[in-house]
Scaffold this active site. Structure first.
Site, PDB file in Angstrom:
ATOM      1  N   LYS A  70       0.799  -1.238   0.000  1.00 62.33           N
ATOM      2  CA  LYS A  70       0.000   0.000   0.000  1.00 62.33           C
ATOM      3  C   LYS A  70       0.832   1.289   0.000  1.00 62.33           C
ATOM      4  CE  LYS A  70      -4.226  -1.711   2.119  1.00 62.33           C
ATOM      5  NZ  LYS A  70      -5.232  -1.503   3.161  1.00 62.33           N
ATOM      6  N   ASP A 106     -10.096   2.793   1.867  1.00 61.12           N
ATOM      7  CA  ASP A 106     -10.280   2.239   3.219  1.00 61.12           C
ATOM      8  C   ASP A 106     -10.951   3.275   4.117  1.00 61.12           C
ATOM      9  OD1 ASP A 106      -9.077  -0.248   2.741  1.00 61.12           O
ATOM     10  OD2 ASP A 106      -7.076   0.567   3.097  1.00 61.12           O
TER      11      ASP A 106
END
Ligand code: ATR
Length: 288
Positions: A70, A106
């Site tokens: 990420k 997210d």
């Protein structure tokens, strides 16, 4: 049916075998009758740059990025959404001219799950448990939704202090503070809204919570644990036993996926009936 015109997306991770994203995205595509395919890509750490260039060359429309890539993908992107920049992590790539733009879904995924659970953040004193990558997205949600204060409780106090400082700078106000795990008893008696972001209690170590003291849980009125295996974590059980409301991480997982799916398919909305079907499907998968 997948034709020669299919839009192809995928997930880049290492390992990738346990991901639920192919199941979720291909399900939505089926429900909406789209010519769309979503596939898993297992990419080791030293091949991230190659994988991104390769994906672009292969005309891949979008990608999810997960553990452990990420942060590592960021230098190879053409553009970066401001929220993803503030969080310092990207979980979704959208194809643009000359490369990919990075987003973090997210954070909006967590926020949508909290909203659905009727958790109000604005003006609240919030307790953020953990100070890792997942905590950063959660801290961004609490900050952008107007939390009055955020106390960051973490095993390593230095990491909590660093995250608090970063977020205070990002939002231009001093409202986040670190708290060392050993000092949890110093938490003032208030009705805290808590977000649990550590991996403590996650399958297979389901018998644990970061704090076991029941007195601690009496201070929490409402909580979300971003862990989704098991469906009811020890942390959730302790909150509920002390009289609070507690939610697990499944909806965050589902909504981060929907946000990505909608970024790749502009103008489309995943209907709520399909979301419910995926929720049932995932519950069944997670029980196995
Ligand atoms: P992620 O990206 O999933 O958040 P991470 O960046 O490694 O992963 O962060 C993990 C978080 O869980 C951290 O807050 C970590 O605490 P430290 O910063 O002190 O390491 C916390 N954590 C993980 N295992 C833990 C354990 N056994 N006890 C206490 N905290 C733990």
């Amino acid at each position: 049916m997948i034709s020669g015109k299919a839009k192809v997306c995928g997930i880049m991770a290492y390992p990738v075998e346990h991901s639920f994203s192919p199941l979720m995205h291909n399900f939505y595509a089926g429900e909406l009758g789209l010519d769309f395919a979503y596939v898993p890509f297992k990419v080791p750490e030293d091949r991230v740059e190659d994988a991104i260039k390769g994906a672009y060359a292969l005309n891949i429309a979008g990608m999810n990025i997960t553990v452990p890539h990420k942060q590592r993908v960021i230098p190879y992107l053409k553009d970066l959404d401001p929220a993803a920049r503030a969080i310092g992590a990207v979980n979704t790539l959208v194809r643009v001219e000359g490369g990919y733009k990075g987003y973090n879904t997210d954070a909006p995924g967590l926020w949508r799950a909290m909203e659905e659970a009727e958790m109000t953040v604005k003006g609240r004193d919030c307790l953020l448990i953990g100070a890792g990558g997942a905590a950063k997205a959660a801290a961004y949600v609490l900050g952008s939704q107007g939390a009055a204060s955020v106390t960051i409780l973490n095993r390593s106090e230095g990491r909590a202090r660093e995250l608090a400082g970063e977020m205070n700078r990002c939002f231009g106000r001093e409202f986040m503070n670190p708290l060392a795990l050993g000092d949890y008893q110093k938490l003032p008696d208030r009705q805290w809204l808590a977000v649990q972001t550590t991996s403590v209690g996650m399958h297979p170590d389901t018998g644990h919570a970061l704090v076991e003291d029941k007195a601690f849980y009496r201070k929490i009125s409402c909580a979300v644990d971003i862990v989704y295996t098991p469906a009811r974590t020890r942390f959730m059980a302790l909150v509920e036993e002390a009289g609070g409301r507690a939610f697990g991480g499944l909806d965050m997982l589902i909504y981060q996926g929907i946000q990505a799916f909608e970024l790749w398919n502009p103008g489309l909305r995943v209907p709520s009936e399909s979301v419910e079907k995926v929720r049932q499907l995932m519950r069944k998968e997670l029980e196995q």
